[in-house]
Structures are given as C-alpha cells and as structure tokens.
Write a protein that holds these residues in place. Sequence first.
Motif, PDB file in Angstrom:
ATOM      1  N   LYS A   1       0.996   4.305  -2.819  1.00  0.00           N
ATOM      2  CA  LYS A   1       0.724   5.686  -2.397  1.00  0.00           C
ATOM      3  C   LYS A   1       1.882   6.606  -2.745  1.00  0.00           C
ATOM      4  O   LYS A   1       1.692   7.762  -3.138  1.00  0.00           O
TER       5      LYS A   1
ATOM      6  N   TYR B   1      -7.104   2.563  -6.373  1.00  0.00           N
ATOM      7  CA  TYR B   1      -6.473   1.427  -5.691  1.00  0.00           C
ATOM      8  C   TYR B   1      -6.957   1.328  -4.244  1.00  0.00           C
ATOM      9  O   TYR B   1      -7.298   0.246  -3.755  1.00  0.00           O
ATOM     10  N   ASP B   2      -6.995   2.461  -3.561  1.00  0.00           N
ATOM     11  CA  ASP B   2      -7.379   2.492  -2.150  1.00  0.00           C
ATOM     12  C   ASP B   2      -8.830   2.036  -1.972  1.00  0.00           C
ATOM     13  O   ASP B   2      -9.157   1.315  -1.017  1.00  0.00           O
TER      14      ASP B   2
ATOM     15  N   HIS C   1       0.830  -1.212   0.000  1.00  0.00           N
ATOM     16  CA  HIS C   1       0.000   0.000   0.000  1.00  0.00           C
ATOM     17  C   HIS C   1       0.863   1.262   0.000  1.00  0.00           C
ATOM     18  O   HIS C   1       0.619   2.206  -0.755  1.00  0.00           O
TER      19      HIS C   1
ATOM     20  N   PHE D   1      -4.134   6.220  -7.204  1.00  0.00           N
ATOM     21  CA  PHE D   1      -4.071   5.738  -5.826  1.00  0.00           C
ATOM     22  C   PHE D   1      -5.455   5.678  -5.204  1.00  0.00           C
ATOM     23  O   PHE D   1      -5.769   4.725  -4.474  1.00  0.00           O
ATOM     24  N   GLU D   2      -6.321   6.662  -5.469  1.00  0.00           N
ATOM     25  CA  GLU D   2      -7.671   6.653  -4.905  1.00  0.00           C
ATOM     26  C   GLU D   2      -8.457   5.442  -5.401  1.00  0.00           C
ATOM     27  O   GLU D   2      -9.204   4.823  -4.651  1.00  0.00           O
TER      28      GLU D   2
END
Length: 219
Positions: free
Chosen positions: A68, A79-80, A64, A76-77
């Motif tokens: 990031k 993925y998150d 993670h 990234f958003e």
Amino acid sequence: MDEECQICFELLPRQLFLQITANCNHELDVCETCVDKHIQAQLERKGDVEIYCPSSGCKKEMQHRDVKRIASKQVFERYDTLMLRQTLSKLPEFRWCKNSRCGSGQINFEEENAPIMTCEACGQKSCYTHDVPWHKGLTCSEYDIKRLGEDEATQDLLERETKPCPRCGVRITKDGGCHHMTCRVNTCKYEFCWLCLADYNEIRRNGNTSHRRTCQLYA
C-alpha cells in the motif's frame, strides 16, 4: 546525491529509494518505480499475493502495508482484490458460487445445519456440505448414498478433482500449488488457468485481465 537503482540502473535522487519491508536490512538500492513494476509483474505472472523484496539476496516478503505504501493506486487495488479473494477462500465457512458465470461467494455460518446455499448475486443454489451445485431431490445423506456406487463415485471424483485440457481434452488433476496448469501430454503442453481455463500465453501478454471476469484471479 544521486544513487543508482540496481534494477533500472538509473541515477536517481536518494529520496526515490525506499525501505521495501520492515525486515529489510540492506542498502536502499531499488527505486520506488521499479518496486511498483516488480509488484505488478508478480501479480500478473503468479496471480497470488506472495510478493518478495526485489533487492538482490533479500527476498523478505512484502506485507499489505508495504504494498500500500509503495505501489501505485491501480497496482495496489489489484493486489488488494486478490488478497481479499484468497483470504475468503481460506475461510472454512466460505463457498464460491457454482455458477461459472457469477464469480461471487458467501459465508454460511450455519454450515451443515443449513446446507442449501443460495447465491445472493445470481440465485444459484449449491450444497455447502459437498461444495457442488445443489443436488435437487436428494438430501445430503441420500446424495452420499448415491455417490457410493462405483460408477457414480468415479464420475463424481473425475468431475470434482479433474478438468479437461482446453486444447486436447485429456483430464488433468490439480495436485496443490498455484492455478497455473500445464497439460502433461507431450504433444500438447498447453498452459491454462485451472479456475477459468484461460490461455496462459494471453495472461503473460496482457496480465490478469485475460482471466475470465468471473475468475477469482481476474483483476
């Protein structure tokens, strides 16, 4: 001194090459832009969060913190969001709402002591014990007895563990693995998402926005 990226083959300043994971022990040979594009492509193609270093022969999994640090804000958003959904799905007390138009979910800490779950987002009632829409008029024990009948049990199994191909209608069983399904009928071979039945050709072209908005893989 400039370095050549092994993916885009551009000569770029050395500061644009980063160590991709803490476990990588190879030369810094992939530029930051290409790593970002690699992460985005993996999210759109597989719809999961297992992403590996793109450097040839490495294949160390990115954590993670790696994503990031390297990925753009938008990537990234996405993925998150997928990581959060997959983490929630692995919690034994968590259940997704059974309303196909909702896409929400919640944790039931009382578990089978309070089997009726009411979705906080849409109000849909579902059964925690059986992970189905609430069987109104039947307790969980009565529902189990009803399911013991051969016809009912067979139909229940079909409804819970198979889905019809969106193109030809033949019911398909998901045997583990990812949510990317391919119809086994030779004259069909339709590819679709197990969760929302979205067309995988559209997903390949447009990414995870082609899943239904309520799908766990939509991002």
